[in-house]
Enzyme design. Structure first.
Site, PDB file in Angstrom:
ATOM      1  N   GLU A  32       0.770  -1.301   0.103  1.00 27.36           N
ATOM      2  CA  GLU A  32      -0.042  -0.117  -0.022  1.00 27.36           C
ATOM      3  C   GLU A  32       0.862   1.109   0.042  1.00 27.36           C
ATOM      4  OE1 GLU A  32      -3.005   0.177  -0.237  1.00 27.36           O
ATOM      5  OE2 GLU A  32      -3.185  -1.857  -0.646  1.00 27.36           O
ATOM      6  N   CYS A 187     -12.418   1.918 -14.941  1.00 24.18           N
ATOM      7  CA  CYS A 187     -12.782   3.352 -14.879  1.00 24.18           C
ATOM      8  C   CYS A 187     -11.598   4.273 -15.058  1.00 24.18           C
ATOM      9  CB  CYS A 187     -13.656   3.633 -13.750  1.00 24.18           C
ATOM     10  SG  CYS A 187     -14.456   5.334 -13.704  1.00 24.18           S
ATOM     11  N   CYS A 194     -16.458   1.794 -20.553  1.00 28.50           N
ATOM     12  CA  CYS A 194     -17.719   2.085 -19.696  1.00 28.50           C
ATOM     13  C   CYS A 194     -18.577   0.858 -19.915  1.00 28.50           C
ATOM     14  CB  CYS A 194     -18.320   3.351 -20.272  1.00 28.50           C
ATOM     15  SG  CYS A 194     -17.699   4.667 -19.495  1.00 28.50           S
ATOM     16  N   CYS A 197     -18.177  -1.809 -17.486  1.00 29.54           N
ATOM     17  CA  CYS A 197     -18.349  -1.406 -16.028  1.00 29.54           C
ATOM     18  C   CYS A 197     -19.763  -1.910 -15.411  1.00 29.54           C
ATOM     19  CB  CYS A 197     -18.263   0.180 -15.955  1.00 29.54           C
ATOM     20  SG  CYS A 197     -18.552   0.802 -14.233  1.00 29.54           S
ATOM     21  N   CYS A 203     -24.594   4.806 -13.650  1.00 30.61           N
ATOM     22  CA  CYS A 203     -23.448   5.757 -13.619  1.00 30.61           C
ATOM     23  C   CYS A 203     -23.833   6.945 -14.231  1.00 30.61           C
ATOM     24  CB  CYS A 203     -22.062   5.633 -14.528  1.00 30.61           C
ATOM     25  SG  CYS A 203     -20.736   6.717 -14.384  1.00 30.61           S
TER      26      CYS A 203
END
Length: 348
Positions: A32, A187, A194, A197, A203
């Site tokens: 991370e 995205c 799209c 997605c 959206c």
């Protein structure tokens, strides 16, 4: 919906997802931190080398700063490495070498912000916490048509509120990973997929034909430019290095001594003579390196000096300066463009 999408279409082969460590927070935390402002593809080779060199938090805590910076060299944003090292020492000294599982306690560690602390808490301990990295901000801004620049305080507060409200009751790890995967692979900032997605029909940005517009971007300003002279001072097979200050660009790394830009290499003769008799002073091809906030142009002067009769008297007299064998120098924590420069010039 997102959890089901992640099971089928998400990423499952990242190296920090394959370690047989159970819920070991250390590899999650290292990943991370490395992933802050850095793409996954760039992180993976550094991550593998780093864990091979420092397999657990205790090994990282007892390492020297030089060892840590050398292993990080080339990944950039070097304050992350310094903070990682400092945090490892705190985990050992204050927490007995065991990572705290509370997001607030994790956030108290150097270099760990709210989103990073949440990611470690979710993936290592199964805690309920919301993340909000750059990818997630973009997903939320598009799906919910959030106005405003995501980095602004008001928009950030709104996005955090939304991120917390959307947390599911179950499958927190897969949901969190799904958000990351969706932003990284579907995205995307440019040319988002799209039609792939899971939120295509829901959206708001897609329905309003505003995907390219959202999230709003801050106006770009021309980056300021800075010019310096770097001194490549060599004597035989040794090169003089200088440790940079702990803060600022390349903080804590070894680099070449710097000076103001120049017109004639002879301007540096007096500066170089304190290390030995000057054999030659020549201009070399430098480099240009882009940082987040400015562009650095480095001109290079190669100063070759003869081995002094009294090496100790002519040696570097301050802790920040150090003569190093050329081969050893390339193994230290050096800025990537400086390492490339030295590899070419010292081999010539």
């Amino acid at each position: 919906m997102l959890v089901a999408w992640q099971r089928t279409h998400g990423r499952h082969a990242l190296p920090w997802q394959q370690l047989d460590t159970g819920r070991d927070a250390y590899p999650v935390w290292v990943a991370e931190i490395m992933l802050q402002q850095t793409r996954v593809a760039a992180v993976i080779p550094f991550y593998r080398r780093f864990l091979e060199r420092f397999p657990d938090v205790a090994a990282l805590a007892v390492a020297s700063q030089d060892e840590v910076m050398a292993c990080w060299s080339g990944l950039g944003y070097y304050s992350r490495a310094r903070n990682l090292h400092a945090a490892a020492r705190r985990i050992v000294s204050e927490f007995g070498g065991v990572f705290p599982d509370d997001p607030d306690a994790l956030e108290s560690l150097p270099g760990v912000g709210r989103s990073t602390a949440a990611a470690v808490a979710v993936f290592a301990f199964g805690r309920r916490a919301a993340i909000l990295d750059g990818n997630v901000k973009r997903v939320l801004a598009r799906v919910f048509a959030i106005e405003g620049i995501p980095s602004s305080s008001a928009t950030t507060r709104r996005l955090w509120t939304l991120a917390v409200e959307l947390l599911p009751a179950h499958d927190l790890e897969r949901y969190t990973q799904g958000l990351m995967d969706l932003g990284a692979t579907v995205c995307t900032p440019r040319n988002p997929a799209c039609t792939s997605c899971p939120f295509e029909l829901d959206c708001h940005a897609h329905r309003q034909d505003r995907v390219a517009e959202l999230p709003h971007r801050a106006p770009r300003k021309p980056l300021p430019e800075r010019r310096v002279a770097m001194l490549l001072i060599t004597r035989g097979n040794q090169v003089l290095l200088e440790r940079r200050p702990p803060t600022g660009i390349w903080g804590g790394l070894w680099s070449l001594p710097e000076s103001e830009s120049f017109e004639d290499p002879e301007e540096f003769r007096a500066q170089v003579e304190r290390f030995g008799e000057v054999h030659s002073l020549e201009s070399e091809t430098g480099f240009t390196h882009g940082f987040t906030h400015f562009v650095l142009h480095a001109d290079v002067v190669h100063a070759r000096i003869r081995e002094p009769l009294h090496a100790k008297r002519c040696a570097a007299s301050v802790d920040s300066l150090r003569w190093v064998d050329s081969a050893e120098a390339l193994e230290l924590g050096l800025p990537a463009p400086v390492r490339t420069l030295m590899r070419v010039r010292l081999a010539a």
